[in-house]
Design a protein around this motif. Sequence first.
Motif, mmCIF file in Angstrom:
data_model
loop_
_atom_site.group_PDB
_atom_site.id
_atom_site.type_symbol
_atom_site.label_atom_id
_atom_site.label_comp_id
_atom_site.label_asym_id
_atom_site.label_seq_id
_atom_site.Cartn_x
_atom_site.Cartn_y
_atom_site.Cartn_z
ATOM 1 N N LEU A 176 37.684 21.068 6.758
ATOM 2 C CA LEU A 176 35.973 21.658 5.689
ATOM 3 C C LEU A 176 36.768 22.287 5.064
ATOM 4 O O LEU A 176 36.233 22.955 4.136
ATOM 5 N N GLY A 177 36.788 23.819 6.235
ATOM 6 C CA GLY A 177 36.754 25.187 5.493
ATOM 7 C C GLY A 177 38.365 24.831 4.386
ATOM 8 O O GLY A 177 37.591 26.133 3.191
ATOM 9 N N TYR A 178 38.695 24.638 4.248
ATOM 10 C CA TYR A 178 39.920 24.945 3.401
ATOM 11 C C TYR A 178 39.421 23.512 2.428
ATOM 12 O O TYR A 178 39.870 24.278 0.821
ATOM 13 N N ILE A 179 38.655 22.914 2.439
ATOM 14 C CA ILE A 179 37.670 22.282 1.249
ATOM 15 C C ILE A 179 37.307 22.871 0.930
ATOM 16 O O ILE A 179 37.426 23.007 -1.260
ATOM 17 N N GLN A 180 36.569 23.296 1.503
ATOM 18 C CA GLN A 180 35.164 24.318 0.384
ATOM 19 C C GLN A 180 35.901 26.071 -0.074
ATOM 20 O O GLN A 180 35.399 26.027 -1.374
ATOM 21 N N ALA B 1 36.771 27.998 -5.195
ATOM 22 C CA ALA B 1 38.366 28.489 -5.764
ATOM 23 C C ALA B 1 38.176 27.942 -7.486
ATOM 24 O O ALA B 1 39.095 29.085 -8.057
ATOM 25 N N GLY B 2 37.427 26.893 -7.362
ATOM 26 C CA GLY B 2 38.327 25.932 -8.391
ATOM 27 C C GLY B 2 39.591 25.439 -8.492
ATOM 28 O O GLY B 2 39.453 25.044 -9.578
ATOM 29 N N TYR B 3 39.536 25.449 -7.002
ATOM 30 C CA TYR B 3 40.929 24.501 -7.324
ATOM 31 C C TYR B 3 40.776 22.803 -6.901
ATOM 32 O O TYR B 3 39.967 23.066 -6.172
ATOM 33 N N GLU B 4 41.425 21.828 -7.601
ATOM 34 C CA GLU B 4 41.397 21.052 -7.533
ATOM 35 C C GLU B 4 41.809 20.397 -5.446
ATOM 36 O O GLU B 4 42.987 20.804 -4.964
ATOM 37 N N ILE B 5 41.261 19.389 -5.494
ATOM 38 C CA ILE B 5 41.090 19.182 -4.150
ATOM 39 C C ILE B 5 42.921 17.645 -4.165
ATOM 40 O O ILE B 5 42.559 17.000 -4.267
ATOM 41 N N LYS B 6 43.774 17.827 -3.286
ATOM 42 C CA LYS B 6 44.950 17.108 -3.374
ATOM 43 C C LYS B 6 44.902 16.093 -2.065
ATOM 44 O O LYS B 6 45.175 16.997 -1.054
ATOM 45 N N GLU B 7 43.576 15.161 -1.474
ATOM 46 C CA GLU B 7 43.768 14.300 -0.614
ATOM 47 C C GLU B 7 45.449 14.431 -0.143
ATOM 48 O O GLU B 7 45.471 14.384 0.673
#
Length: 142
Positions: free
Chosen positions: A14-18, A23-29
């Motif tokens: 969760l911290g990584y995703i947050q 920072a405005g980066y796309e989350i690539k699941e």
Amino acid sequence: MKKKDVQYSIDRRLGYIQALSEAGYEIKEDYIKNLSSSYSYNPNEILELLRSDDCPSAFVVCDDIYAVIMVRLITEVGKKVPDDISIVSFNNSIFARFSEPPLTSIDVSPNQLGMEAVVQLIKHIETPTMFATRSIVPFTKR
């Protein structure tokens, strides 16, 4: 996430995703992978990602032992840490200090965590009606 995921692993995810989101980066699941908590893991999914044209340039790994495994897998596909791929892990264990190359690892201060847990336990024993508390224990990057 699986039911067997331990809380620290969930919190780190969760911290990584947050952090990426803030920072405005796309989350690539498809970049978020679970290694088995046993040592009988199957590296094929990670090797496939490492060999892909869309391979990440860095990995955040929830524990130093898994970071050591990642270094081996990165080497297996013909890449180098940190020249081609960077790794950041947690715990600053002996694995991080003696790994080649040495790992960048977040020291989560387990002794301080334990002391804070005992302090909170004593407070709750002395004041049973006390509401749940949360404490933030500082960390260091090594």
